[in-house]
Design an enzyme around this catalytic site. Structure first.
Site, PDB file in Angstrom:
ATOM      1  N   ASP A  58      35.608  33.858  36.907  1.00  0.00           N
ATOM      2  CA  ASP A  58      36.606  33.803  35.856  1.00  0.00           C
ATOM      3  C   ASP A  58      35.914  32.791  34.712  1.00  0.00           C
ATOM      4  O   ASP A  58      36.091  31.551  35.032  1.00  0.00           O
ATOM      5  CB  ASP A  58      38.176  33.716  36.207  1.00  0.00           C
TER       6      ASP A  58
ATOM      7  N   TRP B 185      44.819  28.469  36.541  1.00  0.00           N
ATOM      8  CA  TRP B 185      44.545  29.667  36.473  1.00  0.00           C
ATOM      9  C   TRP B 185      43.965  29.977  37.901  1.00  0.00           C
ATOM     10  O   TRP B 185      44.026  31.351  38.323  1.00  0.00           O
ATOM     11  CB  TRP B 185      43.471  29.965  35.415  1.00  0.00           C
TER      12      TRP B 185
ATOM     13  N   LYS C 259      39.195  33.670  24.023  1.00  0.00           N
ATOM     14  CA  LYS C 259      39.104  32.400  23.822  1.00  0.00           C
ATOM     15  C   LYS C 259      37.610  31.885  23.103  1.00  0.00           C
ATOM     16  O   LYS C 259      37.652  31.537  21.968  1.00  0.00           O
ATOM     17  CB  LYS C 259      38.977  31.530  25.081  1.00  0.00           C
TER      18      LYS C 259
END
Ligand SMILES: *Cc1c(COP(=O)(O)O)cnc(C)c1O
Length: 360
Positions: A172, A103, A196
């Site tokens: 993030d 990511w 999530k």
């Protein structure tokens, strides 16, 4: 009671059953108004209250004051990958990134586009992202430093916020937002796809410290400009109303549990059920260095790929879903997000012990 599986998915992930039942209750007629949240105007008094509550609860959970803006946007965390450099990296400055996994790599690639300058301040790619770099080197004229606080695929996690002084720290937090107490004030910008830890897919939580607003680059496309969303309180265009409503209910659930300190305790206990087995077994092997391991995503290997396949198939039969590792790394992975009940971690641990007995 409806039968529920133990869902170890990395995302979209498990939601609290209490929240699902609440939503079910309110689905057809929200607060007796005769229509659902999906059908009402985002300008209605009812939806405005849902939005206001969600914003206030984010601030209350993370202990943030009026010097922070809370937004609920669309396009996933992946849209933030390019909105951040577009807004906060002027042409004469350099966007800095710590590369700790897939990511983070996607995020830094977006920052290297459109004529922007990007610098990798540290990377753990040399060891397949199995650790968190402890040192980093910032470029000259840094616009900001971006980190990925939890690496969903590899299962590593920053344990404390970095001290970057005047350099804005951007994070993030998609896969560990609100999983433990943090000093959120240290961050200039925090973002997280909801799917999530805090809700369903469809909205991205973005928290911006107000001193960042004056740094926003001019001339951006309207929807790409944080000013647009700040000035219209996330309602420049139709927001993802239902997703925000569900996030709002998850936030209330977190508050009812006692906030982040209580949640963190539970999460440590859950993760320890699995880590204790990895640490005391020659059969299962954790794949990252101990000090950096994630409380949310626990990747592990078995002695052979055949056994891994068997493990995944048999766990599925037992009602434990999504224990397969990410397709890019293989093996197994258990994601133990906030909403995963303790019983799921206990049952997984028990299953792991029995599986080892039978197959070693
Ligand atoms: C899942 C994930 C993303 C991608 O989120 P989308 O909302 O699907 O764009 C980004 N970063 C991290 C750390 C993730 O876990």
């Amino acid at each position: 009671m409806v039968k529920r599986v133990h869902n170890f998915s990395a995302g979209p992930a498990v939601l609290p059953v209490e929240v699902l039942l609440e939503i079910q209750q309110e689905l057809v007629s929200y607060k007796g108004k005769g229509l659902s949240v999906m059908e009402m105007s985002h300008r209605s008094v009812e939806f405005q209250a849902i939005m206001d509550d969600a914003i206030n609860d984010v601030k209350s959970i993370l202990n943030l004051g009026d010097d922070f803006e809370v937004l609920f946007l669309q396009g996933g965390a992946s849209t933030q990958f390019f909105m951040i450099p577009l807004n906060f990296c002027p042409d004469d400055k350099v966007a800095n990134y710590i590369n700790t996994g897939a990511w983070a790599t996607k995020a830094l690639k977006e920052a290297a586009k459109n004529g922007k300058q990007m610098h990798v301040a540290a990377s753990s790619e040399d060891k397949q992202f199995t650790y968190i770099p402890k040192q980093y080197t910032i470029s000259e004229n840094p616009a900001y430093l971006h980190i990925t606080t939890n690496n969903t695929i590899r299962g590593t996690e920053f344990k404390t916020a970095l001290d970057t002084g005047d350099i804005p720290l951007i994070a993030d937090m998609s896969s560990n937002i609100m999983s433990k107490s943090i000093d959120a004030k240290k961050y200039a910008l925090i973002y997280a796809g909801a799917q999530k830890n805090i809700g369903p897919a469809g909205t991205t939580l973005v928290i911006i410290r107000k001193d960042m607003i004056e740094k926003i680059n001019p001339g951006l496309p309207t929807m790409m400009d944080y000013n647009t969303h700040i000035s219209k309180s996330s309602m420049f265009n139709t927001p993802p109303c239902f997703a925000i409503y569900v996030v709002g209910r998850v936030l209330k659930w977190i508050l009812a549990k006692g906030g982040l300190e209580a949640i963190e305790k539970i999460n440590i206990e859950k993760a320890n059920y699995v880590y204790d087995i990895l640490d005391n077994s020659d059969f299962y092997e954790g794949t990252v260095v101990m000090e950096d391991r994630s409380m949310m995503n626990i990747p592990f290997r078995l002695p052979t790929e055949e056994l891994e396949k068997k493990f995944i198939a048999e766990s599925k039969e037992m009602g434990m879903l999504n224990l397969k590792g990410h397709r890019s790394v293989g093996g197994c992975r258990a994601s133990l997000y906030n909403s995963l009940p303790m019983k799921a971690a206990q049952d997984l641990a028990q299953f792991m012990i029995e599986f080892e007995e039978k197959n070693k």
